[in-house]
Scaffold this motif. Structure first.
Motif, short mmCIF file in Angstrom:
data_model
loop_
_atom_site.label_atom_id
_atom_site.label_comp_id
_atom_site.label_asym_id
_atom_site.label_seq_id
_atom_site.Cartn_x
_atom_site.Cartn_y
_atom_site.Cartn_z
N LEU A 3 -20.53 72.87 123.27
CA LEU A 3 -21.73 72.62 122.50
C LEU A 3 -22.16 71.16 122.61
CD1 LEU A 3 -20.86 74.56 119.22
CD2 LEU A 3 -22.26 75.35 121.13
N GLN A 7 -26.16 70.78 118.82
CA GLN A 7 -25.74 72.14 118.50
C GLN A 7 -24.59 72.15 117.49
OE1 GLN A 7 -25.02 73.23 122.62
NE2 GLN A 7 -26.79 74.63 122.63
N LYS A 8 -23.68 71.20 117.62
CA LYS A 8 -22.58 71.09 116.65
C LYS A 8 -23.14 70.81 115.25
CE LYS A 8 -18.93 69.35 119.68
NZ LYS A 8 -18.00 68.22 119.91
N ARG A 10 -26.13 71.57 114.11
CA ARG A 10 -26.79 72.80 113.64
C ARG A 10 -25.78 73.81 113.12
NH1 ARG A 10 -31.23 71.75 111.74
NH2 ARG A 10 -32.42 70.43 113.07
N LYS A 11 -24.69 74.01 113.84
CA LYS A 11 -23.63 74.93 113.41
C LYS A 11 -23.01 74.44 112.10
CE LYS A 11 -23.07 78.04 116.76
NZ LYS A 11 -23.27 79.44 116.51
N GLU A 14 -25.29 75.20 109.23
CA GLU A 14 -25.19 76.62 108.88
C GLU A 14 -23.96 76.87 108.00
OE1 GLU A 14 -25.19 78.94 112.49
OE2 GLU A 14 -27.15 78.15 113.11
N ILE A 60 -16.56 71.51 115.34
CA ILE A 60 -17.57 71.91 114.35
C ILE A 60 -17.06 71.74 112.92
CG2 ILE A 60 -18.95 73.85 113.46
CD1 ILE A 60 -19.17 74.80 116.38
N THR A 64 -18.77 69.37 110.24
CA THR A 64 -19.16 69.89 108.92
C THR A 64 -18.66 68.96 107.83
OG1 THR A 64 -19.09 72.16 109.75
CG2 THR A 64 -19.00 71.87 107.36
#
Length: 166
Positions: A3, A7-8, A10-11, A14, A60, A64
Motif C-alpha cells: 500500500l 492508502q495506509k 485511508r485504511k 476506515e 496499517i 491507525t
C-alpha cells in the motif's frame, strides 16, 4: 499488495470509523496533506499533515494509532493551547506525554512504544502518568531538570507527584 502511504492512511481512517467513534468526528473533518515539511505527522486542527516517507515505514495498525494520536491532540485542544507554551519542542513533548498516556492501550506496537513519548516508559520512565500537558511542560523545564530534588526529602515533606496532580 503493497500500500502507498495515502492508502495506509485511508485504511487507518476506515478503522477509526469502525473502532474508535469518539475520534471519528475529528478525523472526518481533516483535509489530508502530504508534505515533507513535517518529519512525521502533525495537525493544526482542520488539517492532517503527513510525511509519506515516514508513513511508509509503519503498518496499517500503527498508522491507525498515529492518527488516533493526532486526533487526540485536536480532541484535547492541544492545537489551540500551544501558544500558552512558548517553547514549541518542549510543548510538543509535554502534549505527547499527556495524550499518549490516554491512548497507550489502543494497540500501540513495540516499535511505536519505543518511538513515542509515554510516561513511565523509556526516557520518561520517571514521569507519572495521567497528568496534563501543562504539568509535563513544567516538569520538562530546564530549570526543573537542574534542580533535581532529593526524592527522599520530597517524600519527607509530603511533596510527591500525587499532590501535584492537575
Amino acid at each position: 499488495m503493497i500500500l502507498t502511504p495515502k492508502q495506509k492512511i485511508r485504511k487507518a481512517i476506515e478503522g477509526i470509523f469502525d473502532q474508535h467513534p469518539l475520534f471519528a468526528s475529528v478525523v472526518a473533518r481533516w483535509r489530508i496533506v502530504p508534505t515533507e515539511k513535517v518529519p512525521t505527522f502533525a495537525t493544526d486542527g482542520p488539517n492532517l499533515y503527513y510525511n509519506p516517507a515516514f508513513t511508509d515505514r509503519w503498518n496499517i495498525a500503527e498508522v491507525t494509532w498515529i492518527l488516533l494520536h493526532e486526533a487526540g491532540h485536536v480532541f484535547l485542544g492541544h492545537h489551540l493551547r500551544a501558544d500558552e507554551m512558548p517553547e514549541r519542542t518542549r510543548a510538543n513533548v509535554a502534549m505527547d506525554l499527556a495524550l499518549n498516556w490516554l491512548i497507550k492501550e489502543y494497540r500501540m506496537s513495540a516499535a511505536l512504544a519505543e518511538f513515542a513519548c509515554v510516561p513511565g516508559q523509556g526516557k520518561f520512565s520517571e514521569y507519572a502518568g495521567d497528568r496534563s500537558a501543562e504539568f509535563y511542560y513544567d516538569k520538562l523545564s530546564p530549570e526543573k531538570k537542574q534542580e533535581q530534588p532529593d526524592p527522599q526529602a520530597s517524600n519527607e515533606q509530603g511533596n510527591d507527584d500525587t499532590q501535584e496532580r492537575d
